[in-house]
Design a protein around this motif. Structure first.
Motif, PDB file in Angstrom:
ATOM      1  N   CYS A 207       0.903  -1.692   0.022  1.00  0.00           N
ATOM      2  CA  CYS A 207      -0.172   0.157  -0.350  1.00  0.00           C
ATOM      3  C   CYS A 207       1.009   1.433   0.043  1.00  0.00           C
ATOM      4  N   LEU A 208       1.916   0.938   0.689  1.00  0.00           N
ATOM      5  CA  LEU A 208       2.799   2.466   0.542  1.00  0.00           C
ATOM      6  C   LEU A 208       3.507   2.731  -0.522  1.00  0.00           C
ATOM      7  N   VAL A 209       4.010   1.771  -0.956  1.00  0.00           N
ATOM      8  CA  VAL A 209       5.091   1.546  -2.501  1.00  0.00           C
ATOM      9  C   VAL A 209       3.634   2.058  -3.575  1.00  0.00           C
ATOM     10  N   GLN A 210       2.725   1.228  -3.547  1.00  0.00           N
ATOM     11  CA  GLN A 210       0.943   1.489  -4.445  1.00  0.00           C
ATOM     12  C   GLN A 210       0.963   3.680  -4.344  1.00  0.00           C
ATOM     13  N   GLU A 211       0.602   3.789  -3.220  1.00  0.00           N
ATOM     14  CA  GLU A 211       0.334   5.675  -2.855  1.00  0.00           C
ATOM     15  C   GLU A 211       1.821   6.116  -3.935  1.00  0.00           C
ATOM     16  N   ILE A 212       2.790   5.860  -3.270  1.00  0.00           N
ATOM     17  CA  ILE A 212       4.005   6.649  -4.369  1.00  0.00           C
ATOM     18  C   ILE A 212       3.783   6.684  -5.306  1.00  0.00           C
ATOM     19  N   ARG A 213       3.876   5.554  -6.060  1.00  0.00           N
ATOM     20  CA  ARG A 213       3.923   5.421  -7.735  1.00  0.00           C
ATOM     21  C   ARG A 213       2.606   5.919  -7.488  1.00  0.00           C
ATOM     22  N   GLU A 214       0.992   6.199  -7.074  1.00  0.00           N
ATOM     23  CA  GLU A 214      -0.001   6.844  -7.688  1.00  0.00           C
ATOM     24  C   GLU A 214       0.524   8.625  -7.975  1.00  0.00           C
ATOM     25  N   LEU A 215       1.009   8.700  -7.019  1.00  0.00           N
ATOM     26  CA  LEU A 215       1.446   9.882  -6.852  1.00  0.00           C
ATOM     27  C   LEU A 215       2.352  10.489  -7.623  1.00  0.00           C
ATOM     28  N   SER A 216       3.147   9.713  -7.834  1.00  0.00           N
ATOM     29  CA  SER A 216       4.221   9.975  -8.680  1.00  0.00           C
ATOM     30  C   SER A 216       3.735  10.265 -10.185  1.00  0.00           C
ATOM     31  N   ASN A 217       2.626  10.045 -10.068  1.00  0.00           N
ATOM     32  CA  ASN A 217       1.894   9.839 -12.120  1.00  0.00           C
ATOM     33  C   ASN A 217       1.089  11.442 -12.196  1.00  0.00           C
ATOM     34  N   GLN A 218       1.198  11.994 -10.867  1.00  0.00           N
ATOM     35  CA  GLN A 218       1.108  13.387 -11.380  1.00  0.00           C
ATOM     36  C   GLN A 218       1.865  14.383 -11.739  1.00  0.00           C
ATOM     37  N   PHE A 219       2.940  13.490 -11.275  1.00  0.00           N
ATOM     38  CA  PHE A 219       4.217  14.429 -11.942  1.00  0.00           C
ATOM     39  C   PHE A 219       4.650  14.162 -13.707  1.00  0.00           C
ATOM     40  N   SER A 220       5.180  15.270 -15.259  1.00  0.00           N
ATOM     41  CA  SER A 220       5.129  15.332 -15.820  1.00  0.00           C
ATOM     42  C   SER A 220       6.400  14.519 -16.057  1.00  0.00           C
ATOM     43  N   LEU A 221       6.870  14.587 -15.612  1.00  0.00           N
ATOM     44  CA  LEU A 221       8.729  13.701 -15.546  1.00  0.00           C
ATOM     45  C   LEU A 221       9.404  13.255 -14.038  1.00  0.00           C
ATOM     46  N   PHE A 222       9.001  12.153 -13.436  1.00  0.00           N
ATOM     47  CA  PHE A 222       9.064  10.983 -12.068  1.00  0.00           C
ATOM     48  C   PHE A 222      10.508   9.890 -12.805  1.00  0.00           C
ATOM     49  N   SER A 223      12.097  10.616 -11.569  1.00  0.00           N
ATOM     50  CA  SER A 223      12.350   9.642 -11.519  1.00  0.00           C
ATOM     51  C   SER A 223      13.505   8.809  -9.922  1.00  0.00           C
ATOM     52  N   CYS A 224      13.805   8.218 -10.050  1.00  0.00           N
ATOM     53  CA  CYS A 224      14.336   8.199  -8.426  1.00  0.00           C
ATOM     54  C   CYS A 224      14.890   7.092  -8.570  1.00  0.00           C
ATOM     55  N   TYR A 225      16.298   7.367  -8.169  1.00  0.00           N
ATOM     56  CA  TYR A 225      17.210   7.261  -8.156  1.00  0.00           C
ATOM     57  C   TYR A 225      18.128   6.892  -6.625  1.00  0.00           C
ATOM     58  N   HIS A 226      19.316   5.866  -7.020  1.00  0.00           N
ATOM     59  CA  HIS A 226      19.841   4.743  -6.100  1.00  0.00           C
ATOM     60  C   HIS A 226      21.099   5.907  -5.524  1.00  0.00           C
ATOM     61  N   ILE A 227      21.556   7.062  -4.894  1.00  0.00           N
ATOM     62  CA  ILE A 227      23.023   7.535  -4.492  1.00  0.00           C
ATOM     63  C   ILE A 227      23.906   7.056  -2.986  1.00  0.00           C
ATOM     64  N   LEU A 228      24.387   7.463  -3.570  1.00  0.00           N
ATOM     65  CA  LEU A 228      25.153   6.627  -2.262  1.00  0.00           C
ATOM     66  C   LEU A 228      25.076   7.505  -0.592  1.00  0.00           C
ATOM     67  N   ARG A 229      25.138   7.512   0.415  1.00  0.00           N
ATOM     68  CA  ARG A 229      24.493   7.981   1.646  1.00  0.00           C
ATOM     69  C   ARG A 229      25.840   9.016   1.529  1.00  0.00           C
ATOM     70  N   GLU A 230      27.189   9.115   0.869  1.00  0.00           N
ATOM     71  CA  GLU A 230      28.175  10.068   1.543  1.00  0.00           C
ATOM     72  C   GLU A 230      27.357  11.275   0.411  1.00  0.00           C
ATOM     73  N   VAL A 231      26.543  11.715  -0.698  1.00  0.00           N
ATOM     74  CA  VAL A 231      26.088  12.717  -1.742  1.00  0.00           C
ATOM     75  C   VAL A 231      24.944  12.715  -1.128  1.00  0.00           C
ATOM     76  N   ASN A 232      24.128  12.650   0.568  1.00  0.00           N
ATOM     77  CA  ASN A 232      22.747  12.827   0.771  1.00  0.00           C
ATOM     78  C   ASN A 232      23.230  13.657   1.675  1.00  0.00           C
ATOM     79  N   LEU A 233      24.119  14.161   2.269  1.00  0.00           N
ATOM     80  CA  LEU A 233      24.690  15.019   3.298  1.00  0.00           C
ATOM     81  C   LEU A 233      23.377  15.560   3.551  1.00  0.00           C
ATOM     82  N   VAL A 234      23.292  17.024   2.184  1.00  0.00           N
ATOM     83  CA  VAL A 234      22.125  18.271   2.920  1.00  0.00           C
ATOM     84  C   VAL A 234      20.921  17.770   3.565  1.00  0.00           C
ATOM     85  N   ALA A 235      20.040  15.844   2.767  1.00  0.00           N
ATOM     86  CA  ALA A 235      19.075  15.729   2.942  1.00  0.00           C
ATOM     87  C   ALA A 235      18.811  15.882   4.833  1.00  0.00           C
TER      88      ALA A 235
END
Length: 140
Positions: free
Chosen positions: A74-102
């Protein structure tokens, strides 16, 4: 358990989120993605979204989906349904060391003891981390 994630739209609007509670790290990562997408949709903050997460499993589930019998369906399905509201939607894996700001913005929420907080401009205490994130990303 603590999980964090950040989302930035093509229009350079950024959001980050975190979830704290008694659940798996994967579930907290998925909740962070979902809440970030909800903020973007509810505030009409962008039509093109790129999600960057340091959880490769969360990224795979968002990109590929899963079967109805999975506990996070259900959680993943809601994410995927929300993603359809965007004209472009991409999801990428990044290294933890590159995620410092968040990561630092989510940790600041604990200090602020706020349920929800929006920075209207870039906080000065993250300038050096933003540069580090960009440098790490460019070197990958």
């Amino acid at each position: 358990v603590w999980g964090s994630d950040g989302i930035v739209s093509r229009e350079n609007m950024a959001s980050c989120g975190g979830v704290m509670g008694l659940c798996s790290i994967l579930k907290s990562e998925l909740w962070a993605i979902l809440h970030g997408l909800r903020i973007l949709v509810n505030r009409n903050l962008g039509r093109q979204v790129i999600i960057e997460s340091d959880s490769s499993t969360a990224v795979r589930l968002v990109n590929e989906g899963l079967f109805g019998s999975h506990p996070y369906f259900c959680l993943v399905q809601e994410i995927r349904e929300l993603s359809n509201q965007f004209s472009l939607f991409s999801c990428y894996h990044i290294l933890r060391e590159v995620n410092l700001v968040a990561d630092i913005l989510v940790k600041c929420m604990i200090v602020l003891e706020e349920d929800f907080f929006v920075y209207e401009s870039l906080p000065s205490f993250i300038y050096h981390l933003l540069l580090a994130d960009n440098s790490a990303f460019l070197s990958i």
